[in-house]
Design a protein around this motif. Structure first.
Motif, short mmCIF file in Angstrom:
data_model
loop_
_atom_site.label_atom_id
_atom_site.label_comp_id
_atom_site.label_asym_id
_atom_site.label_seq_id
_atom_site.Cartn_x
_atom_site.Cartn_y
_atom_site.Cartn_z
N THR A 3 0.80 -1.12 -0.05
CA THR A 3 0.08 -0.02 -0.12
C THR A 3 0.95 1.21 0.01
O THR A 3 0.54 2.14 -0.70
CB THR A 3 -0.95 0.02 1.23
N THR A 4 1.83 1.27 0.72
CA THR A 4 2.71 2.56 0.90
C THR A 4 3.38 2.59 -0.30
O THR A 4 4.22 3.99 -0.48
CB THR A 4 3.61 2.65 2.17
N ASP A 5 3.69 1.76 -1.24
CA ASP A 5 4.29 2.02 -2.31
C ASP A 5 3.62 2.91 -3.55
O ASP A 5 3.99 3.29 -4.57
CB ASP A 5 4.96 0.68 -3.11
N LEU A 6 2.25 3.01 -3.14
CA LEU A 6 1.48 3.48 -4.17
C LEU A 6 0.73 4.72 -3.95
O LEU A 6 0.53 5.45 -2.87
CB LEU A 6 0.09 2.42 -4.27
N VAL A 7 0.61 5.80 -5.01
CA VAL A 7 0.11 6.86 -4.83
C VAL A 7 -1.41 6.75 -5.32
O VAL A 7 -1.51 6.45 -6.49
CB VAL A 7 0.68 7.89 -5.92
N PRO A 8 -2.28 6.67 -4.42
CA PRO A 8 -3.68 6.08 -4.63
C PRO A 8 -4.36 7.52 -5.61
O PRO A 8 -4.42 8.56 -5.20
CB PRO A 8 -4.29 5.72 -3.55
#
Length: 523
Positions: free
Chosen positions: A313-318
């Protein structure tokens, strides 16, 4: 813009410390209860009311638990009062119809202002004004749920309750610097999708621009939480919820300040971590960040392995989070314009424009014809489309050609007999196919209507409300989520049984019934 981010740094710092959480209050006892599955649902214990001061309970546990014949369940029952379901005693009156049911549920799910003098050790964070809870195991207010609940409150002309809920969120921002996931001590390390600005705008539609000015300060402070320390983040790196791309562009990610298992799902997280190759702290933070997204859990957050063990999750820019912050920047610009502060208005207009350009550049996939999340580590868009891709339409970031492609894919791939599937991946995760959720149906309908796709918007509304009404007529319940692929089956997946109530389903259903009256004939 530099001074804007220094303001973020200053206002985002120094948040008040929260009340101790159950794990902090009951070291040893907490782990024993949760890992021993004393309660079927891990949320039961963290919501339970202690019957003695926490220190006395902990002292008693340390004195007794090593004795022969010690019964942990009996000890818990003697020292805590387990909570009931939020609307456990309510019986539906199906013959009275869906609108009567919806109107009644506002009273059933309403909570009065909390007593500030709660029992010592209670995990509830008291709120000064009345509010609505979702229902079932969700006995407290939830941040992003509340916006969709408010849609129904506005339709029901319960504007005083909308104001109360906004004032509660403003209170939480003032106390903690952000809106927690929910008003529980174990939620004080994370927020949820920042819909506070959308809530303010919703009330302003009825009560005018004075609403924007009234909530400018908490709106700014929440924005500062998301942008805290932005000026210090090096290019190509991330810190907290802030991501700075190699070209210096600032975007955001979902975040949780803790690297421990979630207290409300402690045993589940500990078991899941044992299957992951990630270091424990990294895995737990990724799981918590997914909980902060509201999509807990979905293949959306998983790595190439497609499992919870690969969560990233923290690798992604949502895409959804950044559309919401774009809306916040627009609203802040408007509040400053209303005050005649042209310089500050221009700062936020510039920030919104930069964010919009970055979303269009990083989150649009020409190959998919869809908006996706962006992996800031690999510098590539995510390969799988999800219903989060409707946010740029709902908030007006998409170009007209992009909106046409999104509408085509919605109709071809996502549209099912009961509405729009959350993703195209069929998994055991509750935020994947075949499940569907009210907030995403409403956002898709709004986005389609905004970009001149009225026929598809009406079709989505019609299928969704028809499913909701039919299930109500069969069961007397409105549910947290629905199976839209096989509408005769219940939605499944997730860490807990299907919940009824249900705040955001009620709000979206009433809104769509009123705005798409043909969606449910005779209702």
């Amino acid at each position: 813009m530099k001074h804007l981010f220094f303001a973020a740094l200053l206002l985002g710092a120094g948040r008040a410390a929260g009340q101790p959480s159950p794990r902090q209050l009951y070291p040893g006892l907490f782990e024993a209860v949760q890992l021993g599955h004393v309660y079927a649902d891990g949320k039961t214990f963290v919501d339970a009311t202690p019957l003695q001061p926490p220190a006395a309970i902990e002292q008693a546990y340390q004195a007794e638990h090593t004795r022969p014949g010690f019964d942990l369940k009996a000890f818990a029952d003697a020292h805590f009062r387990a909570p009931g379901a939020a609307a456990g005693g309510y019986q539906s009156d199906v013959p009275a119809g869906i609108r009567h049911h919806l109107d009644t549920l506002w009273t059933v799910l309403a909570r009065r202002a909390d007593d500030a003098a709660l029992p010592a050790g209670s995990s509830l964070v008291p709120l000064p004004h009345p509010y609505i809870v979702p229902g079932g195991r969700f006995r407290e207010v939830y941040y992003w749920d509340s916006y969709f609940t408010m849609l129904g409150l506005v339709e029901s002309h319960r504007l005083a309750l909308v104001r109360h809920m906004l004032d509660n969120f403003a209170y939480l921002i003032g106390r903690y610097g952000f809106v927690p996931n929910g008003n529980r001590t174990y939620y004080l390390t994370r927020s949820q999708p920042p819909f506070f600005g959308a809530m303010v705008a919703l009330l302003a539609q009825t009560e005018g621009d004075t609403v924007l000015l009234r909530y400018q300060a908490p709106l700014l402070r929440e924005y500062c939480y998301w942008m805290a320390d932005a000026a210090a983040v090096p290019a190509g790196q991330a810190r907290g919820p802030v991501v700075r791309l190699p070209d210096g562009t600032l975007l955001n990610r979902y975040w949780d300040a803790s690297t421990a298992p979630r207290e409300e799902s402690y045993a589940e997280d500990v078991a899941a971590q044992q299957l992951s190759a990630q270091p424990a702290a990294q895995f737990y933070r990724n799981v918590r960040a997914a909980a902060a997204s509201g999509w807990d859990f979905s293949s959306r957050w998983f790595g190439p392995a497609g499992t919870l063990a690969s969560i990233q999750t923290t690798d992604l820019v949502p895409v959804d989070l950044n559309c919401l912050l774009y809306r916040t920047e627009q609203l802040l610009a408007r509040t400053y314009a209303l005050q005649g502060n042209a310089a500050r208005a221009r700062d936020f207009q510039t920030a919104a424009a930069r964010r919009a350009r970055a979303v269009l550049a990083r989150c649009w996939s020409p190959q998919l014809g869809w908006f996706v999340d962006y992996n800031w580590r690999t510098r590539r868009p995510a390969p799988q489309p999800t219903l989060a891709g409707v946010y740029p339409l709902a908030f007006g970031l998409a170009t007209a050609p992009q909106a046409q492609l999104v509408a085509a894919k919605l109709g071809k791939d996502f549209l099912k007999p009961g509405g729009l599937a959350t993703t195209l991946a069929t998994t055991r995760q509750q935020w994947d196919a075949p499940n569907a959720w009210a907030p995403l149906q409403w956002l898709a309908v709004q986005g389609l209507a905004r970009y001149q796709q009225p026929a598809l918007a009406r079709t989505v509304a019609q299928r969704w409300t028809a499913l909701n009404v039919r299930v109500f007529e069969q069961t007397g319940k409105l549910l947290e989520k629905y199976n839209v692929v096989d509408t005769q089956l219940k939605a499944g997946g997730g860490e807990y049984p299907l919940q009824d109530g249900f705040g955001w389903t009620n709000g979206v259903l009433l809104n769509l019934l009123n705005h798409y009256p043909a969606a449910a004939p005779g209702q």
